[in-house]
Design a protein around this motif. Structure first.
Motif, PDB file in Angstrom:
ATOM      1  N   ALA A  22      -5.205  16.831   0.499  1.00 54.85           N
ATOM      2  CA  ALA A  22      -5.056  18.277  -0.048  1.00 54.85           C
ATOM      3  C   ALA A  22      -6.076  18.526  -0.974  1.00 54.85           C
ATOM      4  O   ALA A  22      -6.650  19.508  -0.957  1.00 54.85           O
ATOM      5  CB  ALA A  22      -3.727  18.380  -0.820  1.00 54.85           C
ATOM      6  N   PRO A  23      -6.656  17.615  -1.813  1.00 53.63           N
ATOM      7  CA  PRO A  23      -7.830  17.951  -2.547  1.00 53.63           C
ATOM      8  C   PRO A  23      -9.252  18.537  -1.742  1.00 53.63           C
ATOM      9  O   PRO A  23     -10.024  19.097  -2.612  1.00 53.63           O
ATOM     10  CB  PRO A  23      -8.225  16.834  -3.560  1.00 53.63           C
ATOM     11  CG  PRO A  23      -6.748  15.944  -3.349  1.00 53.63           C
ATOM     12  CD  PRO A  23      -5.983  16.256  -2.053  1.00 53.63           C
ATOM     13  N   ILE A  24      -9.293  18.090  -0.713  1.00 53.35           N
ATOM     14  CA  ILE A  24     -10.411  18.425   0.022  1.00 53.35           C
ATOM     15  C   ILE A  24     -10.156  19.481   1.064  1.00 53.35           C
ATOM     16  O   ILE A  24     -11.011  19.769   2.076  1.00 53.35           O
ATOM     17  CB  ILE A  24     -11.028  17.272   1.018  1.00 53.35           C
ATOM     18  CG1 ILE A  24     -10.050  16.482   1.654  1.00 53.35           C
ATOM     19  CG2 ILE A  24     -11.466  16.163  -0.105  1.00 53.35           C
ATOM     20  CD1 ILE A  24     -10.514  15.487   2.840  1.00 53.35           C
ATOM     21  N   GLY A  25      -8.913  20.019   0.932  1.00 54.32           N
ATOM     22  CA  GLY A  25      -8.656  21.347   1.897  1.00 54.32           C
ATOM     23  C   GLY A  25      -8.146  20.893   3.253  1.00 54.32           C
ATOM     24  O   GLY A  25      -8.208  21.834   3.922  1.00 54.32           O
ATOM     25  N   LEU A  26      -7.681  19.811   3.389  1.00 54.47           N
ATOM     26  CA  LEU A  26      -7.157  19.372   4.492  1.00 54.47           C
ATOM     27  C   LEU A  26      -5.730  19.040   4.528  1.00 54.47           C
ATOM     28  O   LEU A  26      -5.187  18.679   3.449  1.00 54.47           O
ATOM     29  CB  LEU A  26      -7.853  18.039   5.242  1.00 54.47           C
ATOM     30  CG  LEU A  26      -9.366  18.527   5.651  1.00 54.47           C
ATOM     31  CD1 LEU A  26     -10.103  17.423   6.323  1.00 54.47           C
ATOM     32  CD2 LEU A  26      -9.517  19.755   6.757  1.00 54.47           C
ATOM     33  N   SER A  27      -4.715  18.714   5.559  1.00 55.25           N
ATOM     34  CA  SER A  27      -3.378  18.378   5.432  1.00 55.25           C
ATOM     35  C   SER A  27      -3.245  17.429   6.734  1.00 55.25           C
ATOM     36  O   SER A  27      -1.920  16.436   6.293  1.00 55.25           O
ATOM     37  CB  SER A  27      -2.686  19.645   5.584  1.00 55.25           C
ATOM     38  OG  SER A  27      -2.748  20.080   6.867  1.00 55.25           O
ATOM     39  N   GLU A  28      -3.907  16.859   7.460  1.00 56.07           N
ATOM     40  CA  GLU A  28      -3.268  16.176   8.843  1.00 56.07           C
ATOM     41  C   GLU A  28      -4.335  15.052   8.970  1.00 56.07           C
ATOM     42  O   GLU A  28      -5.534  15.294   9.031  1.00 56.07           O
ATOM     43  CB  GLU A  28      -3.164  17.011  10.025  1.00 56.07           C
ATOM     44  CG  GLU A  28      -2.075  18.176  10.146  1.00 56.07           C
ATOM     45  CD  GLU A  28      -1.931  18.661  11.179  1.00 56.07           C
ATOM     46  OE1 GLU A  28      -2.632  18.196  12.171  1.00 56.07           O
ATOM     47  OE2 GLU A  28      -1.093  19.755  11.438  1.00 56.07           O
ATOM     48  N   LEU A  29      -3.655  14.008   9.210  1.00 61.02           N
ATOM     49  CA  LEU A  29      -4.476  12.900   9.514  1.00 61.02           C
ATOM     50  C   LEU A  29      -5.080  12.772  10.738  1.00 61.02           C
ATOM     51  O   LEU A  29      -4.653  13.228  11.597  1.00 61.02           O
ATOM     52  CB  LEU A  29      -3.692  11.430   9.404  1.00 61.02           C
ATOM     53  CG  LEU A  29      -3.079  11.246   8.205  1.00 61.02           C
ATOM     54  CD1 LEU A  29      -2.219   9.813   8.294  1.00 61.02           C
ATOM     55  CD2 LEU A  29      -4.223  10.909   6.969  1.00 61.02           C
ATOM     56  N   TRP A  52       0.651  -1.188   0.024  1.00 56.97           N
ATOM     57  CA  TRP A  52       0.112   0.022  -0.134  1.00 56.97           C
ATOM     58  C   TRP A  52       0.746   1.364   0.064  1.00 56.97           C
ATOM     59  O   TRP A  52       0.548   2.133  -0.503  1.00 56.97           O
ATOM     60  CB  TRP A  52      -1.000   0.050   1.271  1.00 56.97           C
ATOM     61  CG  TRP A  52      -2.114  -0.995   1.226  1.00 56.97           C
ATOM     62  CD1 TRP A  52      -2.348  -1.849   0.228  1.00 56.97           C
ATOM     63  CD2 TRP A  52      -2.739  -1.508   2.147  1.00 56.97           C
ATOM     64  NE1 TRP A  52      -3.253  -2.660   0.287  1.00 56.97           N
ATOM     65  CE2 TRP A  52      -3.690  -2.498   1.799  1.00 56.97           C
ATOM     66  CE3 TRP A  52      -2.818  -0.859   3.640  1.00 56.97           C
ATOM     67  CZ2 TRP A  52      -4.656  -3.144   2.391  1.00 56.97           C
ATOM     68  CZ3 TRP A  52      -4.040  -1.715   4.446  1.00 56.97           C
ATOM     69  CH2 TRP A  52      -4.773  -2.633   3.854  1.00 56.97           C
ATOM     70  N   GLU A  53       1.726   1.184   0.765  1.00 60.64           N
ATOM     71  CA  GLU A  53       2.964   2.429   0.512  1.00 60.64           C
ATOM     72  C   GLU A  53       3.432   2.668  -0.540  1.00 60.64           C
ATOM     73  O   GLU A  53       3.490   3.897  -1.031  1.00 60.64           O
ATOM     74  CB  GLU A  53       3.858   2.033   1.724  1.00 60.64           C
ATOM     75  CG  GLU A  53       4.947   3.245   1.963  1.00 60.64           C
ATOM     76  CD  GLU A  53       6.103   2.978   3.023  1.00 60.64           C
ATOM     77  OE1 GLU A  53       6.912   3.826   3.045  1.00 60.64           O
ATOM     78  OE2 GLU A  53       5.855   1.855   3.730  1.00 60.64           O
ATOM     79  N   ALA A  54       3.698   1.584  -1.276  1.00 63.28           N
ATOM     80  CA  ALA A  54       4.114   1.774  -2.765  1.00 63.28           C
ATOM     81  C   ALA A  54       3.135   2.583  -3.513  1.00 63.28           C
ATOM     82  O   ALA A  54       3.849   2.886  -4.742  1.00 63.28           O
ATOM     83  CB  ALA A  54       4.636   0.342  -3.170  1.00 63.28           C
ATOM     84  N   LEU A  55       1.884   2.389  -3.343  1.00 62.87           N
ATOM     85  CA  LEU A  55       0.876   3.186  -4.039  1.00 62.87           C
ATOM     86  C   LEU A  55       0.900   4.491  -3.999  1.00 62.87           C
ATOM     87  O   LEU A  55       0.531   5.164  -4.988  1.00 62.87           O
ATOM     88  CB  LEU A  55      -0.439   2.791  -3.787  1.00 62.87           C
ATOM     89  CG  LEU A  55      -0.772   1.238  -3.852  1.00 62.87           C
ATOM     90  CD1 LEU A  55      -2.209   0.704  -3.341  1.00 62.87           C
ATOM     91  CD2 LEU A  55      -0.865   1.019  -5.540  1.00 62.87           C
ATOM     92  N   GLY A  56       1.791   5.207  -3.180  1.00 63.88           N
ATOM     93  CA  GLY A  56       2.136   6.599  -3.040  1.00 63.88           C
ATOM     94  C   GLY A  56       0.901   7.567  -2.744  1.00 63.88           C
ATOM     95  O   GLY A  56       0.874   8.742  -2.750  1.00 63.88           O
ATOM     96  N   GLN A  57       0.048   6.825  -1.849  1.00 62.91           N
ATOM     97  CA  GLN A  57      -1.096   7.500  -1.335  1.00 62.91           C
ATOM     98  C   GLN A  57      -0.696   8.046   0.031  1.00 62.91           C
ATOM     99  O   GLN A  57      -0.550   6.940   0.977  1.00 62.91           O
ATOM    100  CB  GLN A  57      -2.410   7.095  -1.563  1.00 62.91           C
ATOM    101  CG  GLN A  57      -3.718   7.612  -0.724  1.00 62.91           C
ATOM    102  CD  GLN A  57      -4.193   8.517  -1.716  1.00 62.91           C
ATOM    103  OE1 GLN A  57      -3.707   9.500  -1.971  1.00 62.91           O
ATOM    104  NE2 GLN A  57      -5.577   8.201  -2.214  1.00 62.91           N
TER     105      GLN A  57
END
Length: 464
Positions: free
Chosen positions: A279-286, A267-272
């Motif tokens: 970012a596309p929804i205007g947020l930045s932190e999990l 999953w990490e290799a998928l780059g998400q």
């Protein structure tokens, strides 16, 4: 030359004809949620029955209290598979946002070597289900038989809550039960990377109402003395998570397993990551459990979320009252072996412990279903994974989904079948929205993928 090679050649040669068949189905306005389109839903069911019979299936329209089901069977050797799809579509409103008539499908070139099929239902789910039908058609045309024993169930109410589905499955369980189900209502990771969904989160919905005084109170006369249901409810909801984002309800994590390390690395290799997801929804932190990746949080971890909260005066202006009651809608996404009934009971106990003696609390359930989790190394998954990788020349990614697909749970609970979820939609297909589309490459290579999967399943001794 393998048995599947001439089938793939036939699919390539017949692509234009398969597009015409898909367009004919897309022109039918099978909107299930609007009673005005009931005749169109029946028309779509009739069309599919006629098409399946032309391949050699024993197919029929089955009546329900709502829109009809399509059931078809074809004999074959090897494993018995049940393929599921739905022929109904979402309403097209707002119509003025469509670039073209939503029920006049067409093929458009949007970039060099990239064409899309446009029209309502092109991706969800008519284009998807026809990839499987075309694979069967080509295999039968080349070999005069199918590689497996195949049953098909096409539903006409998926987009309107599937009210007839569970009773139909119960009534026809013996006829529909197979070795496993195939579901093509999911997506690829991206335009060139196929995916197999091996996990679906379950769901528990609860509405909770805290009641205090027998009427709304003047906050000047009673503030500080009378219990405030909004404050009580806010405290309850606040107590449900700790500072690290974990859910604090006792027993909540019972049945939750850790995702294998090799899967986390894939999953990490998928780059998400947090940035690309938020970012596309205007947020930045999990915002979930600390120490978990973005994909792990939405694919493999349980949640408690608040979907609505209300009480007191919510109109224009200001009214200084202490509300007589306050309510919240709370949903839990479940993973692995979490028990929906135990989660519901634990939540209610958690809330009751925090309600003052002179206040009351009421609960209203809003559905509950367990999570679905296939073993990442099950023979069914690995066989399909190899077939997809061969077709797309990229490793098929085992993914999970944060949402739920109720039919998969019904297949497991009512028919005792696991489901293989392989789809060829994309995240930008605009399903449920104006200008829905389906990539031509998804439609074409989806056909080829199913031909390879069926052939591989038939040859795999582990799939029998």
């Amino acid at each position: 030359m393998t048995e599947v090679s001439p089938v793939l050649d036939r699919l390539d040669a017949d692509l234009d004809e398969s597009l015409e068949r898909l367009f004919a189905l897309l022109r039918i306005q099978s909107i299930s949620t609007d009673p005005a389109y009931a005749a169109e839903c029946l028309k779509a069911a009739d069309w599919l029955v006629a098409d399946l019979r032309s391949i050699g299936f024993e197919a029929s329209v089955r009546s329900t209290p709502g829109h009809p089901m399509v059931v078809a069977h074809h004999e074959g050797e090897g494993p018995h598979v049940l393929f599921y799809g739905h022929y109904d579509v979402q309403p097209v409103d707002p119509l003025d946002l469509w670039e073209d008539d939503p029920f006049a499908p067409s093929l458009k070139e949007v970039a060099p070597d990239r064409q899309i099929i446009v029209g309502r239902g092109s991706s969800d789910d008519k284009g998807q289900l026809m990839t499987f039908v075309e694979a069967c058609r080509a295999y039968k045309s080349v070999h005069g038989k199918l590689p497996c024993k195949i049953s098909i169930l096409f539903e006409g109410e998926e987009e309107s809550g599937s009210p007839s589905l569970k009773p139909f499955l119960k009534e026809h369980a013996e006829e529909l039960k197979a070795d496993f189900a195939l579901v093509c209502d999911t997506a690829m990771w991206d335009r060139e990377t196929p995916a197999i969904c091996v996990g679906l989160r379950g769901l528990v919905g609860e509405e909770v109402t805290v009641r205090g005084a027998d009427r709304d109170l003047h906050s000047g006369f009673f503030g500080g003395a009378a219990a405030n249901p909004i404050r009580i409810l806010a405290r309850v909801l606040s107590d449900m998570h700790d500072d690290d984002g974990a859910v604090t309800i006792p027993g909540f994590y019972e049945g939750v397993e850790e995702t294998p390390e090799d899967i986390l690395k894939s999953w990490e290799a998928l780059g998400q990551d947090a940035r690309s997801m938020l970012a596309p929804i205007g947020l930045s932190e999990l915002a979930g459990e600390k120490g978990r990746s973005a994909l792990e949080l939405v694919w493999a971890r349980p949640t408690a979320e608040f979907n609505g909260i209300y009480g007191g005066y919510t109109g224009q202006g200001f009214k200084t009252v202490i509300a007589a009651q306050a309510s919240a809608k709370v949903s839990f996404r479940l993973v692995h072996k979490q028990d929906p009934d135990k989660i519901r009971a634990a939540f209610r106990a958690f809330v009751r412990e925090r309600i003052p003696a002179d206040c009351t609390v009421e609960f209203t359930p809003h559905g509950g279903s367990p999570a679905i989790q296939l073993s990442y190394d099950s023979p069914l998954v690995t066989t399909a994974q190899a077939a997809l990788t061969e077709e797309w020349n990229k490793p098929a990614v085992p993914i999970a989904m944060g949402g739920s697909i109720p039919i998969v749970g019904d297949f497991q609970n009512l028919l005792g079948m696991d489901s293989l979820l392989v789809g060829f939609g994309l995240s930008d297909d605009r399903i449920h929205s104006p200008n829905e589309k389906y990539e031509l490459s998804s439609f074409h290579k989806g056909q080829r993928s199913w031909a390879r999967i069926l052939d591989a399943l038939a040859k795999s001794t582990t799939a029998e």
